[in-house]
Write an enzyme that holds these catalytic residues in place. Structure first.
Site, PDB file in Angstrom:
ATOM      1  N   SER A  17      -0.927  -2.956   4.773  1.00  0.00           N
ATOM      2  CA  SER A  17       0.039  -3.459   3.778  1.00  0.00           C
ATOM      3  C   SER A  17       1.443  -3.204   4.307  1.00  0.00           C
ATOM      4  CB  SER A  17      -0.149  -2.722   2.449  1.00  0.00           C
ATOM      5  OG  SER A  17       0.239  -1.368   2.594  1.00  0.00           O
ATOM      6  N   TYR A  26       2.917  -4.909 -16.238  1.00  0.00           N
ATOM      7  CA  TYR A  26       3.628  -3.918 -15.409  1.00  0.00           C
ATOM      8  C   TYR A  26       4.617  -3.178 -16.298  1.00  0.00           C
ATOM      9  CZ  TYR A  26       5.539  -2.119 -11.024  1.00  0.00           C
ATOM     10  OH  TYR A  26       5.919  -1.306  -9.973  1.00  0.00           O
TER      11      TYR A  26
HETATM   12  N1  LIG Z   1       4.289   2.834  -6.574  1.00  0.00           N
HETATM   13  C1  LIG Z   1       5.320   2.262  -5.980  1.00  0.00           C
HETATM   14  O1  LIG Z   1       6.470   2.659  -6.153  1.00  0.00           O
HETATM   15  C2  LIG Z   1       5.059   1.119  -5.076  1.00  0.00           C
HETATM   16  C3  LIG Z   1       6.072   0.612  -4.257  1.00  0.00           C
HETATM   17  C4  LIG Z   1       5.760  -0.424  -3.372  1.00  0.00           C
HETATM   18  C5  LIG Z   1       4.475  -0.969  -3.359  1.00  0.00           C
HETATM   19  N2  LIG Z   1       3.551  -0.463  -4.226  1.00  0.00           N
HETATM   20  C6  LIG Z   1       2.178  -0.974  -4.241  1.00  0.00           C
HETATM   21  O2  LIG Z   1       1.650  -0.809  -2.953  1.00  0.00           O
HETATM   22  C7  LIG Z   1       0.657  -1.786  -2.733  1.00  0.00           C
HETATM   23  C8  LIG Z   1       0.961  -2.494  -1.413  1.00  0.00           C
HETATM   24  O3  LIG Z   1       2.183  -3.207  -1.568  1.00  0.00           O
HETATM   25  P1  LIG Z   1       2.738  -4.076  -0.351  1.00  0.00           P
HETATM   26  O4  LIG Z   1       3.971  -4.775  -0.754  1.00  0.00           O
HETATM   27  O5  LIG Z   1       2.754  -3.214   0.847  1.00  0.00           O
HETATM   28  O6  LIG Z   1       1.553  -5.130  -0.281  1.00  0.00           O
HETATM   29  P2  LIG Z   1       1.123  -6.188   0.796  1.00  0.00           P
HETATM   30  O7  LIG Z   1       1.936  -6.078   2.037  1.00  0.00           O
HETATM   31  O8  LIG Z   1       1.019  -7.497   0.098  1.00  0.00           O
HETATM   32  O9  LIG Z   1      -0.362  -5.685   1.188  1.00  0.00           O
HETATM   33  C9  LIG Z   1      -1.410  -5.717   0.284  1.00  0.00           C
HETATM   34  C10 LIG Z   1      -2.521  -4.799   0.803  1.00  0.00           C
HETATM   35  O10 LIG Z   1      -3.535  -4.705  -0.172  1.00  0.00           O
HETATM   36  C11 LIG Z   1      -4.790  -4.911   0.464  1.00  0.00           C
HETATM   37  N3  LIG Z   1      -5.711  -5.487  -0.509  1.00  0.00           N
HETATM   38  C12 LIG Z   1      -5.564  -6.610  -1.231  1.00  0.00           C
HETATM   39  N4  LIG Z   1      -6.619  -6.793  -2.048  1.00  0.00           N
HETATM   40  C13 LIG Z   1      -7.466  -5.751  -1.812  1.00  0.00           C
HETATM   41  C14 LIG Z   1      -8.718  -5.371  -2.318  1.00  0.00           C
HETATM   42  N5  LIG Z   1      -9.341  -6.091  -3.250  1.00  0.00           N
HETATM   43  N6  LIG Z   1      -9.300  -4.236  -1.844  1.00  0.00           N
HETATM   44  C15 LIG Z   1      -8.670  -3.494  -0.904  1.00  0.00           C
HETATM   45  N7  LIG Z   1      -7.487  -3.806  -0.373  1.00  0.00           N
HETATM   46  C16 LIG Z   1      -6.882  -4.919  -0.831  1.00  0.00           C
HETATM   47  C17 LIG Z   1      -4.480  -5.866   1.596  1.00  0.00           C
HETATM   48  O11 LIG Z   1      -5.498  -5.773   2.550  1.00  0.00           O
HETATM   49  P3  LIG Z   1      -6.111  -7.089   3.263  1.00  0.00           P
HETATM   50  O12 LIG Z   1      -5.143  -7.440   4.361  1.00  0.00           O
HETATM   51  O13 LIG Z   1      -7.415  -6.635   3.748  1.00  0.00           O
HETATM   52  O14 LIG Z   1      -6.188  -8.166   2.193  1.00  0.00           O
HETATM   53  C18 LIG Z   1      -3.163  -5.252   2.088  1.00  0.00           C
HETATM   54  O15 LIG Z   1      -3.425  -4.130   2.884  1.00  0.00           O
HETATM   55  C19 LIG Z   1       0.674  -2.693  -3.969  1.00  0.00           C
HETATM   56  O16 LIG Z   1      -0.316  -2.231  -4.855  1.00  0.00           O
HETATM   57  C20 LIG Z   1       2.048  -2.457  -4.544  1.00  0.00           C
HETATM   58  O17 LIG Z   1       2.114  -2.728  -5.915  1.00  0.00           O
HETATM   59  C21 LIG Z   1       3.802   0.553  -5.062  1.00  0.00           C
END
Ligand SMILES: NC(=O)c1ccc[n+]([C@@H]2O[C@H](COP(=O)([O-])OP(=O)(O)OC[C@H]3O[C@@H](n4cnc5c(N)ncnc54)[C@H](OP(=O)(O)O)[C@@H]3O)[C@@H](O)[C@H]2O)c1
Length: 388
Positions: A189, A73
């Protein structure tokens, strides 16, 4: 592994005698189930000028934390020294304390600090400060004070990463008006659920894609309760009649914003539902599959594709802008209003009487379960001061 120069810039904890603190740390990057460990360390000394001593009340474990520990990361924690007088956590052997997001209470205020007092709740305004710790000494510029009442610990501990990301992505790329439409994947998510709630707050219709599962009904019911307009699965993207249905729902209005945290083929298909002059904003890659976009979408529909990283937003905005955003979000989370619900969560507590070995086993087990997708909800970490 961290570079030698990074080690030279080690952050320090100042310490006195009695053992009462605990942190979750690592000394080298790798699989969290192998490299994470627990360590007890003495109480903090009184804070030096312009710094604060914090007691962490609750900290979150986000997907990016795994990548940070693995060393893949872009944001990396600085090493911490002076935790213990010799061995691990000493100047000779600094450690990397895990955790990027969390809620803390101010326990002591150094000279020169203004606007923050003992007992205040604060969230982190800098990345990788090591929130998986019972206490920490930080610069007062590294924190933002939360409003005095009406928020739960869970709201506070999950405030700075996902709600800010969802809010900014809905505001910064397309000027959406009430009645407009947006589309997203990974809608269940934590970020996706916040997008739905913030869209509802502004009267923006939203089309949400999730992975299909044996029993879709509870998820559909939950997302609808948050304000989801339409909920579909990635399989529905293979349905040739979908475009027609979407046109019917939107009344022919162009969809101009798509949010993507999944990548891969379903994202390519989702993007084809966008209208003229639309913006695709990618903020995650949960499928670990690359994203490819048809050239025709750029040529004929003038599609713009962006990336969004909240860490960059934080670095590029003023303290006033950040305080303003946190205060807006806190207002929407407050009891009574609660237009943003706290995420569904599990709290993992590492108790006062657990040894470092027991705590190490527990935290490694938590990460093993996270990687197997066993929780299905946000995992929060509560570290109790040790009484060993
Ligand atoms: N860029 C930024 O500033 C920023 C900020 C915050 C978060 N993020 C990113 O946003 C994403 C979500 O974060 P979060 O905290 O909301 O996560 P989270 O609540 O843990 O949710 C994870 C999500 O990913 C899905 N997922 C997991 N494995 C998958 C796969 N192989 N194919 C498709 N979907 C999959 C899950 O779906 P299922 O329920 O079907 O498993 C769920 O919808 C992460 O990648 C995180 O790093 C980025």
């Amino acid at each position: 592994m961290f570079s030698h120069s990074a080690l030279r810039t080690a952050r320090s904890f100042s310490v006195s005698a009695a053992v009462s603190n605990r942190c979750i740390f690592y000394t080298q990057n790798g699989d969290p189930t192998k490299v994470l460990r627990s360590m007890t360390f003495p109480k903090l000394n009184p804070p030096s000028p312009n710094t604060l001593n914090l007691k962490f009340l609750l900290a979150s474990i986000n997907p990016a934390d795994l990548n940070t520990i693995e060393g893949v990361y872009p944001a990396k924690p600085g090493p911490t020294s002076n935790l213990a007088s010799n061995g691990l956590g000493s100047c000779e052997e600094p450690v990397f304390v895990g955790g990027n997001e969390g809620l803390a209470q101010v326990t002591q205020v150094g000279k020169g600090v203004e606007g923050i007092k003992e007992g205040d709740w604060v969230v982190m305004d800098n990345s990788q400060l090591g929130t998986w710790s019972t206490s920490r000494n930080v610069s007062f510029n590294d924190v933002i004070k939360l409003p005095a009442s009406g928020l739960t610990e869970v709201h506070g501990a999950t405030m700075t990463v996902n709600p800010t990301t969802a809010y900014n992505m809905l505001h910064d790329f397309v000027d959406l008006k009430e009645g407009d439409w947006m589309i997203q994947n990974g809608a269940n998510s934590a970020v996706g659920q916040l997008v739905i709630q913030l869209a509802r707050e502004r009267g923006i219709n939203n089309i949400n894609f999730v992975r299909s599962r044996d029993d879709m009904a509870p998820l559909v019911e939950h997302l609808e309760s948050l304000g989801a307009t339409k909920i579909l699965t990635y399989d529905d993207l293979n349905d040739k009649s979908l475009r027609g249905k979407v046109k019917e729902w939107t009344g022919g209005k162009d969809i101009r914003l798509a949010l993507n945290c999944v990548g891969g083929e379903p994202t390519t298909s989702m993007t084809k539902l966008l209208g003229q002059d639309a913006h695709l904003v990618s903020y995650g890659a949960m499928s670990k599959k690359p994203l490819s976009l048809p050239t025709s979408l750029h040529i004929f529909k003038n599609l713009t594709s962006h990336g969004f990283w909240q860490t960059n937003w934080t670095k590029s905005h003023s303290r006033g802008e950040k305080e303003n955003l946190i205060s807006k979000l806190a207002e929407m989370m407050k009891e009574g209003k609660a237009s943003i619900k706290a995420p569904e969560h599990t709290i993992v507590t590492i108790g006062a009487t657990e040894s470092d070995q027991e705590a190490t086993e527990k935290i490694r087990g938590v990460f093993a379960d996270i990687s197997l997708g066993k929780f299905g909800k946000k995992v929060l970490l509560k570290l109790e001061e040790t009484s060993l």
